[in-house]
Enzyme design. Structure first.
Site: not given
Ligand code: NAD
Length: 496
Positions: A244-245, A300, A399
């Site tokens: 994720g982010s 990503c 991003e």
């Molecule tokens: P996000 O970080 O907002 O959420 C990712 C996950 O984390 C979701 O399941 C969300 O519910 C959970 N989450 C949110 N707050 C949390 C907390 N406080 N504690 C624990 N979990 C929590 O990211 P997003 O908007 O869903 O996805 C986009 C991001 O993911 C972008 O930055 C993208 O580049 C990245 N990404 C990276 C890869 C990689 O392989 N490097 C692959 C896909 C996406």
């Protein structure tokens, strides 16, 4: 609740008609302990698809306990890789058999073009089979040639592992994450993103059909701040993988650090494409326009900074503008659509916000972008955009996660490398040149986890994929080493 899914397959409508859906814990279908639910929507129409459990700490604890019990008592951890492989191949077979159903669920929930969703489901199957194969060939016991000792290292599974995944490739990323863990004998708790929980729940049905013992695969749905945070901070987990982010990755790493739980983080990126003046301009423009519009730019590892050698800059821009203007934005299940919606109103506002902020900081809009309207669909659509200007601009540094690329000209190789590496991220870049010696030289000087030559978004099982700096921590995915990450080493020694 009535689902508004369009043209559903019978199995899809049957699945959604069970709404409010239940989560999958310990081999059983359960609601949230407090009965709370949230609505997951079709981003192409804004219409509700299903109600899903909004789980909290109590439910997460139940899932981790179920995974712990399954690890200790179901026999999963002690099975030979061969026997586990039989069950995991059955799961891969079930997923493959249900590809049309899963693809439609994924396309509807994530706003993905249907053919791309089909590709994601097949990728899950291929990933599972790749890691099963590895598990069959890794030596579990390795004798060590050490003077005066009878010594062996033994590779064992860790126990219950947590997985928090994002919404852009929900099912594919579950495959990348859980396959090595399961093949190595761990049990898993998956927390899908709140925007896209449906394919993870469907996986629960298929795990049951495949005969995976109850508790080996658990799916808890809910919001990040509640279910996600509870999973990240659960002391019963032996490993955590977060995709994720960077902002949330830091929170997850902090929570895991308090429990000394090893955490693997796969985070965002701001990749560059370095385009030298000896390329075929048309082909290169076509490939990069394809990359930035693939899943509406919500990728990503996308190339979002296009660094173009000055002598071809104007011709390259003309090609890209022409190609991106022609992209057919439309409903993701409509076969004529080339680019679907972004995942939510929040994501649409984020993309539009960066266009505004970038412009306010002096960027020029080569292709304006902005909201797109699709007749009869009240979804979250945006048009592709091209910006140009200084690399200090916010739109060139942060991003955006939408169909927006930022162009800047460069004079020579050294300047191009310096520009590409001038970022806090470090996920993936590409180099484009007819001179392969130069392309390899530049590729090796990129400060990131992955460099691609004359292509972008290149994935193959066996090639490690991961990020450094703000893009990731702890290893990466898709390779032999990923399998080893899900085994712990134990040395067994007897002095002679
Ligand atoms: P996000 O970080 O907002 O959420 C990712 C996950 O984390 C979701 O399941 C969300 O519910 C959970 N989450 C949110 N707050 C949390 C907390 N406080 N504690 C624990 N979990 C929590 O990211 P997003 O908007 O869903 O996805 C986009 C991001 O993911 C972008 O930055 C993208 O580049 C990245 N990404 C990276 C890869 C990689 O392989 N490097 C692959 C896909 C996406």
């Amino acid at each position: 609740m009535r689902s508004t899914l369009e043209n559903p397959l019978k199995q899809v409508s049957e699945f959604l008609s069970q709404s409010p859906l239940k989560a999958f814990i310990g081999g059983e279908w359960v609601p949230a302990a407090d009965g709370a639910t949230f609505t997951t929507r079709d981003p192409g129409t804004g219409a509700p698809l299903a109600e899903v459990p909004a789980m909290g700490a109590k439910d997460v604890d139940r899932a981790v306990q179920a995974a712990t019990r399954a690890f200790r008592t179901s026999g999963w951890a002690e099975m030979t890789p061969n026997v586990r492989g039989v069950l995991l191949h059955r799961l891969a077979d079930e997923v493959e058999k249900h590809k049309p159903v899963l693809a439609r669920i994924e396309a509807s929930d994530a706003g993905k073009i249907l053919a791309q969703a089909e590709g994601d489901i097949q990728n899950f199957v291929d990933t599972m089979r790749y890691f099963i194969e590895i598990s069959l060939h890794v030596e579990r016991r390795t004798p060590l040639a050490v003077k005066g000792h009878e010594a062996t290292t033994v590779r064992l599974p860790w126990g219950p592992c947590g997985f928090i995944v994002p919404w852009n490739f929900p099912f594919l990323l579950i495959g990348w994450n859980i396959s090595p863990a399961l093949a190595a004998g761990n049990t898993v708790v998956i927390k899908p993103a709140e925007d896209t929980p449906l394919s993870a729940l469907y996986l629960g049905h298929l795990a049951q059909k495949a005969g995976i013992p109850g508790g080996v695969i658990n799916v808890v749905t809910g919001y990040g701040e509640t279910a996600g945070a509870a999973l990240a901070s659960h002391p019963g987990l032996k490993r955590m993988s977060f995709t994720g982010s960077p902002e949330v990755g830091r929170l997850v790493a902090e929570a895991c650090g308090r429990n000394l739980t090893p955490a693997k983080l796969e985070l965002g990126g701001k990749g560059a494409a370095v385009i030298f003046d000896d390329v075929d301009i048309e082909t290169t423009a076509a490939k990069l326009a394809g990359a930035i519009t693939f899943h509406s730019g919500q990728v990503c590892c996308d190339a979002t900074r296009w660094l173009v050698q000055r002598s071809i800059y104007d011709r390259f821009v003309d090609q890209c503008v022409g190609r991106l203007k022609a992209v057919q934005v439309g409903y993701q299940l409509d076969p004529a659509s080339q680019m679907g919606p972004v995942v939510s109103a929040k994501q649409r506002d984020r993309v539009l916000g960066y266009l505004e902020r970038g412009r306010a900081e002096g960027a020029k809009l080569l292709l304006e972008g902005g909201p797109a309207s699709v007749p009869g669909r009240n979804g979250f659509y945006v048009k592709p955009a091209l910006m140009a200007g200084e690399l200090a601009n916010v739109a060139a540094r942060e991003e955006i996660f939408g169909p927006v690329a930022y162009l800047t000209p460069f004079e020579n190789e050294a300047q191009a490398i310096a520009m590409a590496n001038d970022t806090d991220y470090g996920l993936a870049n590409s180099v484009w040149s007819a001179d392969l010696d130069r392309a390899r030289r530049v590729a090796e000087r990129m400060v990131a986890g992955n460099s691609w030559i004359n292509a972008h978004n290149v994935f193959a099982h066996g090639v490690p994929y991961g990020g450094i700096n703000k893009s990731g921590l702890g290893g990466g995915v898709l390779s032999f080493e990923t399998y080893l990450d899900y085994t712990r080493g134990l040395s067994v020694v007897r002095p002679l």
